[in-house]
Design a protein around this motif. Sequence first.
Motif, short mmCIF file in Angstrom:
data_model
loop_
_atom_site.label_atom_id
_atom_site.label_comp_id
_atom_site.label_asym_id
_atom_site.label_seq_id
_atom_site.Cartn_x
_atom_site.Cartn_y
_atom_site.Cartn_z
N ILE A 181 15.20 47.87 -3.74
CA ILE A 181 15.42 47.99 -5.18
C ILE A 181 16.76 48.68 -5.49
O ILE A 181 17.42 48.36 -6.48
CB ILE A 181 14.25 48.75 -5.86
N THR A 182 17.18 49.62 -4.65
CA THR A 182 18.48 50.27 -4.89
C THR A 182 19.63 49.32 -4.61
O THR A 182 20.63 49.30 -5.33
CB THR A 182 18.62 51.55 -4.04
N MET A 183 19.50 48.50 -3.55
CA MET A 183 20.52 47.49 -3.29
C MET A 183 20.54 46.44 -4.40
O MET A 183 21.61 45.97 -4.81
CB MET A 183 20.27 46.81 -1.95
N THR A 184 19.38 46.07 -4.89
CA THR A 184 19.29 45.09 -5.98
C THR A 184 20.03 45.59 -7.21
O THR A 184 20.83 44.86 -7.81
CB THR A 184 17.81 44.83 -6.34
N MET A 185 19.79 46.84 -7.58
CA MET A 185 20.46 47.39 -8.76
C MET A 185 21.97 47.48 -8.54
O MET A 185 22.75 47.15 -9.44
CB MET A 185 19.90 48.79 -9.07
N ALA A 186 22.39 47.90 -7.36
CA ALA A 186 23.83 47.98 -7.07
C ALA A 186 24.48 46.61 -7.15
O ALA A 186 25.59 46.46 -7.67
CB ALA A 186 24.05 48.60 -5.69
#
Length: 278
Positions: A181-186
Motif C-alpha cells: 500500500i505504501t508503494m501504491t501510494m508513492a
Amino acid sequence: MINSALKIEVCYLMDVFQSIFLALIQGLTEFLPISSSAHLILPSRIFGWQDQGLAFDVAVHVGTLSAVVIYFHRDVSGLMQGWLLSLRGQRTEQGRLAWLLILATIPAAVMGLVGKGIIEGSARSTLVISISTILFGLLLWYADRKSALTREMKDIRVRDALKIGLAQAIALIPGTSRSGITMTMALLLGFDRRTAATFSFLLSIPIITLAGLYLGWQLMTSPADIDLGELLIGIGVSFVSAYACIHYFLKIIERMGMLPFVVYRLALGVLLLAFSLQ
C-alpha cells in the motif's frame, strides 16, 4: 519407550520445520507487496498450525528489521547523521528525509495504538484477507500503470509523506500489505518504482521497531516459556530471506514493474477466497 521417543523426535522436527517455514514466509512477505497475513493464514488452514507465540513474533521482527537496516546501512547512517544535525539547526537533505520518515510513521503508530485490536478482532478472517489481497492488488496494478514515474527521493514533500503515512495506516486491515500500500501510494504520487520501494523499505524501519518493542514488552510481562532454538531460527531465517527479498525485488521492479506481484496477489486472493467459501 521407543515409540514414545520416536513421537517426541517427530514432534520436535515438525516444530523446527514449522519455525523455519513461518520465518521464511515472514521474511519474504514483509517487504514484498503481497501481504504477509495472506500467507501466514494459509499454513493454519492447510496444516492446522497454531500461532507460534510472542517470542517467535519478536524473533522474526528482529530478523526482518536487521535485514533492512543492514541492506540500507549507508542510507540509515546518513539519515541518522542528518537528523542529529537538524537538531543542532543544520539543514541537510538527509535530515529533511529523516523528518519526513518520522512524519509518515505517525499515522500508523497512532492507528496501531488506537485501533489494532478492533481491526484485527473483527477483520482477521479468511474472507476479509482474500478480498483485501485482491482489491489492493488491483490498486497496485492501476498505480503502476498510471504512475508518471518521474519523481525521485529528493522530490518528496511533507504532503507526500503524510499521504504515504496514511496509506501505511490502512495496512492494519489484514491482507492489505504494508509495503504494497505504501508503494501504491508513492506510485500514484508519480514517484519512480525504485524510489517508491526504497521509501517504503526505509519507512518500515521505525514501524517494525515500534511493533517489535511493543511485542517485546508483552513478552517480558508474559509468563510464557521461551525456546532459544526457536528464537534463533526465527531471527536467522527471517533475516536471510528478508535480505535476499529486498535485493532481488529492487532488481525485478526495474525490469518488469509490479505486474508479477499483482498477478501473484490475484491468484493468492482467489485461493483464499475459495478457502473462505468452504
